[in-house]
Design a protein around this motif. Structure first.
Motif, PDB file in Angstrom:
ATOM      1  N   ASP A   1      72.425  95.273  60.533  1.00  0.00           N
ATOM      2  CA  ASP A   1      73.845  95.191  60.176  1.00  0.00           C
ATOM      3  C   ASP A   1      74.371  96.539  59.689  1.00  0.00           C
ATOM      4  O   ASP A   1      75.538  96.880  59.934  1.00  0.00           O
ATOM      5  N   ASP A   2      73.529  97.306  58.992  1.00  0.00           N
ATOM      6  CA  ASP A   2      73.942  98.647  58.562  1.00  0.00           C
ATOM      7  C   ASP A   2      74.243  99.529  59.774  1.00  0.00           C
ATOM      8  O   ASP A   2      75.222 100.272  59.786  1.00  0.00           O
ATOM      9  N   VAL A   3      73.385  99.443  60.782  1.00  0.00           N
ATOM     10  CA  VAL A   3      73.588 100.235  62.000  1.00  0.00           C
ATOM     11  C   VAL A   3      74.904  99.854  62.669  1.00  0.00           C
ATOM     12  O   VAL A   3      75.683 100.718  63.091  1.00  0.00           O
ATOM     13  N   LYS A   4      75.148  98.550  62.734  1.00  0.00           N
ATOM     14  CA  LYS A   4      76.361  98.057  63.382  1.00  0.00           C
ATOM     15  C   LYS A   4      77.616  98.456  62.622  1.00  0.00           C
ATOM     16  O   LYS A   4      78.556  99.025  63.190  1.00  0.00           O
ATOM     17  N   SER A   5      77.633  98.172  61.318  1.00  0.00           N
ATOM     18  CA  SER A   5      78.852  98.388  60.531  1.00  0.00           C
ATOM     19  C   SER A   5      79.189  99.863  60.351  1.00  0.00           C
ATOM     20  O   SER A   5      80.369 100.223  60.221  1.00  0.00           O
TER      21      SER A   5
ATOM     22  N   THR B   1      78.463 102.164  62.602  1.00  0.00           N
ATOM     23  CA  THR B   1      78.584 102.745  63.946  1.00  0.00           C
ATOM     24  C   THR B   1      77.566 103.875  64.137  1.00  0.00           C
ATOM     25  O   THR B   1      77.910 104.984  64.573  1.00  0.00           O
ATOM     26  N   LEU B   2      76.320 103.573  63.824  1.00  0.00           N
ATOM     27  CA  LEU B   2      75.269 104.570  63.931  1.00  0.00           C
ATOM     28  C   LEU B   2      74.566 104.507  65.274  1.00  0.00           C
ATOM     29  O   LEU B   2      74.603 103.486  65.965  1.00  0.00           O
ATOM     30  N   LYS B   3      73.914 105.593  65.635  1.00  0.00           N
ATOM     31  CA  LYS B   3      73.132 105.657  66.867  1.00  0.00           C
ATOM     32  C   LYS B   3      71.700 105.223  66.565  1.00  0.00           C
ATOM     33  O   LYS B   3      71.045 105.800  65.693  1.00  0.00           O
ATOM     34  N   LEU B   4      71.216 104.217  67.301  1.00  0.00           N
ATOM     35  CA  LEU B   4      69.897 103.651  67.040  1.00  0.00           C
ATOM     36  C   LEU B   4      68.948 103.924  68.199  1.00  0.00           C
ATOM     37  O   LEU B   4      69.245 103.612  69.355  1.00  0.00           O
ATOM     38  N   ALA B   5      67.796 104.479  67.896  1.00  0.00           N
ATOM     39  CA  ALA B   5      66.751 104.701  68.897  1.00  0.00           C
ATOM     40  C   ALA B   5      65.791 103.515  68.882  1.00  0.00           C
ATOM     41  O   ALA B   5      65.413 103.023  67.816  1.00  0.00           O
ATOM     42  N   VAL B   6      65.401 103.037  70.063  1.00  0.00           N
ATOM     43  CA  VAL B   6      64.438 101.944  70.189  1.00  0.00           C
ATOM     44  C   VAL B   6      63.433 102.307  71.274  1.00  0.00           C
ATOM     45  O   VAL B   6      63.673 103.212  72.069  1.00  0.00           O
ATOM     46  N   LEU B   7      62.318 101.600  71.295  1.00  0.00           N
ATOM     47  CA  LEU B   7      61.334 101.786  72.350  1.00  0.00           C
ATOM     48  C   LEU B   7      61.731 100.904  73.523  1.00  0.00           C
ATOM     49  O   LEU B   7      61.976  99.705  73.355  1.00  0.00           O
ATOM     50  N   SER B   8      61.824 101.479  74.697  1.00  0.00           N
ATOM     51  CA  SER B   8      62.275 100.741  75.875  1.00  0.00           C
ATOM     52  C   SER B   8      61.431  99.496  76.111  1.00  0.00           C
ATOM     53  O   SER B   8      60.207  99.560  76.193  1.00  0.00           O
ATOM     54  N   GLY B   9      62.088  98.344  76.180  1.00  0.00           N
ATOM     55  CA  GLY B   9      61.411  97.085  76.443  1.00  0.00           C
ATOM     56  C   GLY B   9      60.812  96.425  75.225  1.00  0.00           C
ATOM     57  O   GLY B   9      60.332  95.290  75.305  1.00  0.00           O
ATOM     58  N   ALA B  10      60.807  97.107  74.082  1.00  0.00           N
ATOM     59  CA  ALA B  10      60.217  96.531  72.876  1.00  0.00           C
ATOM     60  C   ALA B  10      61.181  95.539  72.238  1.00  0.00           C
ATOM     61  O   ALA B  10      62.386  95.541  72.501  1.00  0.00           O
ATOM     62  N   VAL B  11      60.638  94.702  71.378  1.00  0.00           N
ATOM     63  CA  VAL B  11      61.418  93.619  70.805  1.00  0.00           C
ATOM     64  C   VAL B  11      62.602  94.115  69.984  1.00  0.00           C
ATOM     65  O   VAL B  11      63.639  93.457  69.918  1.00  0.00           O
TER      66      VAL B  11
ATOM     67  N   GLN C   1      70.493  94.203  69.947  1.00  0.00           N
ATOM     68  CA  GLN C   1      71.545  93.597  70.755  1.00  0.00           C
ATOM     69  C   GLN C   1      71.984  92.252  70.183  1.00  0.00           C
ATOM     70  O   GLN C   1      73.180  91.959  70.096  1.00  0.00           O
ATOM     71  N   LYS C   2      71.009  91.431  69.767  1.00  0.00           N
ATOM     72  CA  LYS C   2      71.337  90.129  69.210  1.00  0.00           C
ATOM     73  C   LYS C   2      71.998  90.229  67.834  1.00  0.00           C
ATOM     74  O   LYS C   2      72.641  89.284  67.371  1.00  0.00           O
ATOM     75  N   SER C   3      71.828  91.376  67.185  1.00  0.00           N
ATOM     76  CA  SER C   3      72.486  91.603  65.901  1.00  0.00           C
ATOM     77  C   SER C   3      73.908  92.104  66.086  1.00  0.00           C
ATOM     78  O   SER C   3      74.611  92.367  65.106  1.00  0.00           O
TER      79      SER C   3
ATOM     80  N   GLN D   1      75.644 102.155  71.273  1.00  0.00           N
ATOM     81  CA  GLN D   1      75.018 102.722  70.077  1.00  0.00           C
ATOM     82  C   GLN D   1      73.491 102.722  70.171  1.00  0.00           C
ATOM     83  O   GLN D   1      72.816 103.255  69.299  1.00  0.00           O
ATOM     84  N   ILE D   2      72.957 102.131  71.239  1.00  0.00           N
ATOM     85  CA  ILE D   2      71.509 101.981  71.365  1.00  0.00           C
ATOM     86  C   ILE D   2      70.966 102.954  72.407  1.00  0.00           C
ATOM     87  O   ILE D   2      71.452 103.016  73.533  1.00  0.00           O
ATOM     88  N   GLN D   3      69.949 103.725  72.022  1.00  0.00           N
ATOM     89  CA  GLN D   3      69.301 104.656  72.931  1.00  0.00           C
ATOM     90  C   GLN D   3      67.839 104.222  73.100  1.00  0.00           C
ATOM     91  O   GLN D   3      67.115 104.097  72.120  1.00  0.00           O
ATOM     92  N   ALA D   4      67.415 103.982  74.335  1.00  0.00           N
ATOM     93  CA  ALA D   4      66.049 103.532  74.607  1.00  0.00           C
ATOM     94  C   ALA D   4      65.181 104.708  75.048  1.00  0.00           C
ATOM     95  O   ALA D   4      65.587 105.506  75.896  1.00  0.00           O
ATOM     96  N   PHE D   5      63.973 104.786  74.476  1.00  0.00           N
ATOM     97  CA  PHE D   5      63.026 105.854  74.799  1.00  0.00           C
ATOM     98  C   PHE D   5      61.699 105.245  75.260  1.00  0.00           C
ATOM     99  O   PHE D   5      61.353 104.132  74.886  1.00  0.00           O
ATOM    100  N   ASP D   6      60.972 106.000  76.076  1.00  0.00           N
ATOM    101  CA  ASP D   6      59.733 105.482  76.663  1.00  0.00           C
ATOM    102  C   ASP D   6      58.523 105.626  75.754  1.00  0.00           C
ATOM    103  O   ASP D   6      57.530 104.926  75.924  1.00  0.00           O
ATOM    104  N   THR D   7      58.572 106.546  74.809  1.00  0.00           N
ATOM    105  CA  THR D   7      57.421 106.767  73.942  1.00  0.00           C
ATOM    106  C   THR D   7      57.840 106.836  72.476  1.00  0.00           C
ATOM    107  O   THR D   7      59.001 107.140  72.154  1.00  0.00           O
ATOM    108  N   GLN D   8      56.876 106.600  71.593  1.00  0.00           N
ATOM    109  CA  GLN D   8      57.142 106.693  70.163  1.00  0.00           C
ATOM    110  C   GLN D   8      57.470 108.129  69.762  1.00  0.00           C
ATOM    111  O   GLN D   8      58.318 108.358  68.894  1.00  0.00           O
ATOM    112  N   ASN D   9      56.816 109.092  70.391  1.00  0.00           N
ATOM    113  CA  ASN D   9      57.099 110.496  70.066  1.00  0.00           C
ATOM    114  C   ASN D   9      58.525 110.878  70.442  1.00  0.00           C
ATOM    115  O   ASN D   9      59.177 111.650  69.725  1.00  0.00           O
TER     116      ASN D   9
END
Length: 297
Positions: A152-156, A158-168, A174-176, A182-190
């Motif tokens: 909710d902090d990210v949403k309210s 308007t922050l940019k959030l990095a996630v691991l592509s395909g991860a939960v 998205q469901k939040s 605002q969501i950026q998907a990356f292939d690796t943790q690094n």
């Protein structure tokens, strides 16, 4: 039933083959199999046991020498097994989705790979009591300047959030209600780490275990990990926990293993063993986190 359970698939939770010796020289062959009968008593008499790992940090992986296996699941498993009178552990490296099939084919006698407990897997094998829980956390710049603690902090803000592509966590975001923009998907943790460290993302979401592990391997990065939490998605708490895996019917082994695992948790020794691999107090299972609950979810 067990096909296709890759690590990335298990992260979704959709809301190099070879032998490695832990104590002494490698003794496994690709076609090796364990004997039938009472697994615990057989292992105690032999003084050794074969286990399966997926060569994946921080759960069960080979060390710098490429031979010795370590990791949270391996080291906790070793401590429990030693208490049961089994002093040597030989690990066979297989693909993550081959762990339960290999177990049931008697290539090894248990799995020490930090595998999450879920209903489908519970139908194919028996899980120990939860070894650890895996709450979500955020990777943020040092000091957490945007005060990110929840989706909710990210949403309210308007922050940019990095996630691991395909991860939960991508689905959690998205469901939040966080817009895809605002969501950026990356292939690796690094890559996720670099996005936060360089300011391309305000925060990155993943399990606190994975984030603590990647931060420990990049001590010069000016980032930190927030306190872990279990997001409530569609009105349900997203509880995740990992455990050791045994063949169906190995009840005596499982019961004895659970008794010693509980002693490690109750004494605080578990945290001493797990801490070097990115685990902390947030990962200690609460009393209401049970295998029965997770197998029926």
């Amino acid at each position: 039933m067990t096909g296709g359970w890759t690590r990335r698939d298990f992260l979704r939770r959709s809301a190099a083959a070879g032998a490695v010796a832990l104590a002494g020289p490698a003794v496994l062959a690709a076609c090796s199999s364990t004997s039938s009968g009472d697994t615990l008593e057989t292992a105690k008499k032999a003084g050794t046991i074969k286990v399966g790992i997926a060569n994946e940090a921080p759960y069960g992986f080979t060390g710098p020498d490429g031979k010795t296996a370590t990791g949270e699941s391996v080291e906790v498993g070793r401590a429990v097994l030693k208490a049961l009178g089994i002093n040597a552990v030989d690990a066979q490296v297989v693909d993550f989705n081959g762990l339960i099939p290999g177990l049931n084919a008697r290539q090894f006698d248990m799995v020490t790979a930090g595998m999450f407990i879920n209903k489908a897997r519970c139908g194919a094998a028996t899980f120990s009591d939860p070894d650890y829980t895996a709450p979500t956390a955020f990777l943020v710049p040092k000091g957490n300047p945007k005060s990110v603690l929840t989706f909710d902090d990210v949403k309210s803000k308007t922050l940019k959030l990095a996630v691991l592509s395909g991860a939960v966590e991508q689905g959690y975001a998205q469901k939040s209600g966080i817009p895809d923009g605002q969501i950026q998907a990356f292939d690796t943790q690094n890559s996720l780490l670099q996005a936060v460290a360089t300011g391309r993302a305000d925060a990155g979401a993943l399990t606190n275990i994975s984030l603590n592990d990647v931060v420990s391997k990049n001590p010069s990065a000016a980032v930190e990990v927030t306190k872990g939490f279990f997001p409530v998605i569609d009105g349900q708490e997203t509880l995740s926990a990992g455990a050791f895996v045994f063949r169906k019917g190995d009840d005596a082994f499982v019961n004895a293993f659970n008794a010693e695992l509980k002693k490690l948790h109750d004494s605080g020794e578990w945290l001493k063993i797990a801490a070097p691999f990115g685990f902390n107090q947030d990962n200690v299972p609460k009393s209401d986190v049970t295998t029965q609950r997770l197998c029926s979810a």
